[in-house]
Design a protein around this motif. Structure first.
Motif, PDB file in Angstrom:
ATOM      1  N   LYS A  11       0.849  -1.182   0.000  1.00 56.52           N
ATOM      2  CA  LYS A  11       0.000   0.000   0.000  1.00 56.52           C
ATOM      3  C   LYS A  11       0.889   1.238   0.000  1.00 56.52           C
ATOM      4  N   TYR A  13       1.227   5.444  -0.263  1.00 57.09           N
ATOM      5  CA  TYR A  13       0.579   6.743  -0.093  1.00 57.09           C
ATOM      6  C   TYR A  13       1.490   7.821  -0.669  1.00 57.09           C
ATOM      7  N   THR A  69      -3.338  -0.060   8.682  1.00 53.98           N
ATOM      8  CA  THR A  69      -3.485  -0.081   7.221  1.00 53.98           C
ATOM      9  C   THR A  69      -3.818  -1.482   6.743  1.00 53.98           C
ATOM     10  N   LYS A  72      -7.449  -2.288   7.532  1.00 54.56           N
ATOM     11  CA  LYS A  72      -8.373  -1.562   6.648  1.00 54.56           C
ATOM     12  C   LYS A  72      -8.450  -2.226   5.275  1.00 54.56           C
ATOM     13  N   ILE A  73      -7.308  -2.736   4.806  1.00 48.84           N
ATOM     14  CA  ILE A  73      -7.316  -3.430   3.521  1.00 48.84           C
ATOM     15  C   ILE A  73      -8.079  -4.746   3.631  1.00 48.84           C
ATOM     16  N   GLN A  76     -11.661  -4.293   3.558  1.00 50.67           N
ATOM     17  CA  GLN A  76     -12.108  -3.738   2.279  1.00 50.67           C
ATOM     18  C   GLN A  76     -12.546  -2.283   2.406  1.00 50.67           C
ATOM     19  N   ILE A  77     -11.883  -1.573   3.332  1.00 52.00           N
ATOM     20  CA  ILE A  77     -12.105  -0.131   3.461  1.00 52.00           C
ATOM     21  C   ILE A  77     -11.136   0.622   2.570  1.00 52.00           C
ATOM     22  N   THR A  78      -9.926   0.090   2.454  1.00 53.73           N
ATOM     23  CA  THR A  78      -8.869   0.694   1.643  1.00 53.73           C
ATOM     24  C   THR A  78      -8.419  -0.292   0.573  1.00 53.73           C
ATOM     25  N   GLU A  79      -8.169   0.232  -0.627  1.00 54.54           N
ATOM     26  CA  GLU A  79      -7.679  -0.612  -1.716  1.00 54.54           C
ATOM     27  C   GLU A  79      -6.164  -0.745  -1.642  1.00 54.54           C
ATOM     28  N   THR A  81      -2.330  -1.132  -3.140  1.00 55.93           N
ATOM     29  CA  THR A  81      -1.644  -0.655  -4.340  1.00 55.93           C
ATOM     30  C   THR A  81      -1.172  -1.828  -5.184  1.00 55.93           C
ATOM     31  N   THR A  99     -16.836   3.704  13.630  1.00 57.05           N
ATOM     32  CA  THR A  99     -16.779   3.232  12.246  1.00 57.05           C
ATOM     33  C   THR A  99     -18.002   2.381  11.934  1.00 57.05           C
TER      34      THR A  99
END
Length: 407
Positions: A11, A13, A69, A72-73, A76-79, A81, A99
């Motif tokens: 991931k 940023y 992080t 969250k991945i 399935q909150i964050t995609e 990379t 949340t």
């Protein structure tokens, strides 16, 4: 069978990047001239692991290691990379306070909303609702909008919903720190029940005592990469060795700031709970074990162990002479210092200084031999979290004397 399979997960940023969603934003950025330099940061890189059905896995690491992080991945909150994730089963996650809760909806309405998101029918949620309300211990507030809840109330209900709606995979971040000690214990018990029922639990916490008690396996993240996986005790020991400077014992005694006459040299230092575990909990006692080497036998030495807080204030100065061990000592040996269970330093981080005198002259001095942490616990046995601004805790006995009669 693996219910979570992660391969080469990454991931990235972009620090300093700005989103230009409108034509006006794009034109403004264009006429500002030179673009701002964008720095890339990998929160996770090349992360791979498997989690089997029924595993209770503790994910540990320092702040900024990538734990949140990763969750969250997985939720399935964050995609991501890059990389691949395969998940088998429904996931219920509790990552941050509030949340998944709509602030305008009541606690009751949010419970049904979360159940629907998990794919449950209204009938299924109704069957679980009384159990959820009883666990959260807030029946009187279920018809109040969540925006009026305190952070503790929100956490209670959020955990109760997540843990009782029968997910195949339960993901819990550090948010349990918001609740009081009794509710934390209740949550850990519920997570144990979920794991024993054959479901999978992923638990992130800095409280190593809680992680060790609940989890059987561990994943240690360091700077966005997997540093260790395996049985939780092994992984926790590796983490504590890395995270707390001097935690591995031995090598730190060869540093340049070790000084003295050399008639006695410290060779090792270990800090542990009375049961031998690396996780020291308030009220669990503390054992300091130090080893030394001398030049001759029958060394007239005096050993000191000084403990400092995070601001480097000396809290304790303990020595072998006043502790009932006047010497002399054999050429090579090991000493143990024990702090009883009715006394404890307050939860936090501390450092240990070692010193040795021979014939009242400085023989060895290690200013910062080791750092260690004391975790919060139910020190007073009343189910309450520790809120004590003092440096130490002591169990005392209070008695009420009968009133004095005035003649």
């Amino acid at each position: 069978m693996a219910v979570i399979s992660v391969r080469q997960l990454g991931k990235e940023y972009k620090l300093g990047a700005q989103m230009h969603d409108t034509l006006r934003d794009q034109l403004t950025a264009l006429f500002r001239g030179k673009k701002k330099q964008v720095e890339k940061f990998w929160a996770l890189r090349d992360v791979s692991f498997d989690v089997e059905q029924g595993d209770c896995v503790g994910i540990i690491g320092r702040n900024g290691a990538g734990k949140s992080t990763l969750l969250k991945i997985l939720s399935q909150i964050t995609e991501p990379t890059e990389g691949e994730i395969r998940i088998r089963g429904r996931i219920a996650s509790l990552l941050e306070v509030g949340t998944g809760f709509h602030p305008e909806l009541t606690g009751r309405e949010n419970t049904f909303l979360n159940g629907a998101i998990l794919g449950m029918t209204r009938a299924e949620i109704l069957r679980k609702f009384d159990e959820i309300a009883a666990f959260a211990e807030m029946d009187s507030f279920l018809d109040t909008p969540v925006k009026h809840y305190s952070s503790g109330m929100t956490t209670r209900l959020a955990f109760a919903v997540a843990a009782h709606l029968d997910p195949e995979i339960l993901i819990i971040d550090e948010v349990l720190a918001v609740g009081d000690a009794a509710f934390q214990k209740k949550c850990l018990g519920r997570m144990s029940e979920v794991a024993r029922a054959g479901r999978t639990v992923l638990f992130v916490s800095h409280n190593m005592a809680a992680v060790s008690a609940l989890c059987s396996k561990g994943i240690y993240l360091e700077r966005g990469k997997v540093a260790a996986t395996g049985p939780i005790e092994e992984v926790a020991n590796i983490y504590l060795r890395d995270a707390l400077p001097g935690g591995d014992g031995g090598n730190q005694f060869k540093r340049g700031d070790v000084r003295g006459t050399g008639e006695v040299r410290f060779t090792d230092l270990q800090i542990m709970a009375l049961d031998g575990s690396k996780s020291v909990v308030a009220g669990g006692g503390l054992r300091v074990r130090l080893s030394y080497e001398g030049n001759t036998d029958n060394v007239p030495a005096r050993f000191f162990v000084n403990i400092y807080d995070a601001q480097q204030f000396r809290l304790l100065s303990l020595d072998s002479l006043t502790g009932g061990l006047p010497g002399p000592f054999p050429k090579n040996g090991s000493l143990e210092l024990t702090l009883p269970t009715n006394f404890s330093l307050t939860p936090g981080r501390y450092s240990v200084e070692l010193a040795a005198l021979v014939n009242e002259a400085g023989a060895d001095h290690v200013p910062s031999a080791m750092h260690f942490e004391i975790q919060g616990g139910d020190f007073f046995g009343n189910g309450r979290q520790l809120f004590n601004s003092a440096a130490c805790l002591l169990r005392t006995q209070w008695e009420l004397n009968p009133p004095t009669r005035v003649s």
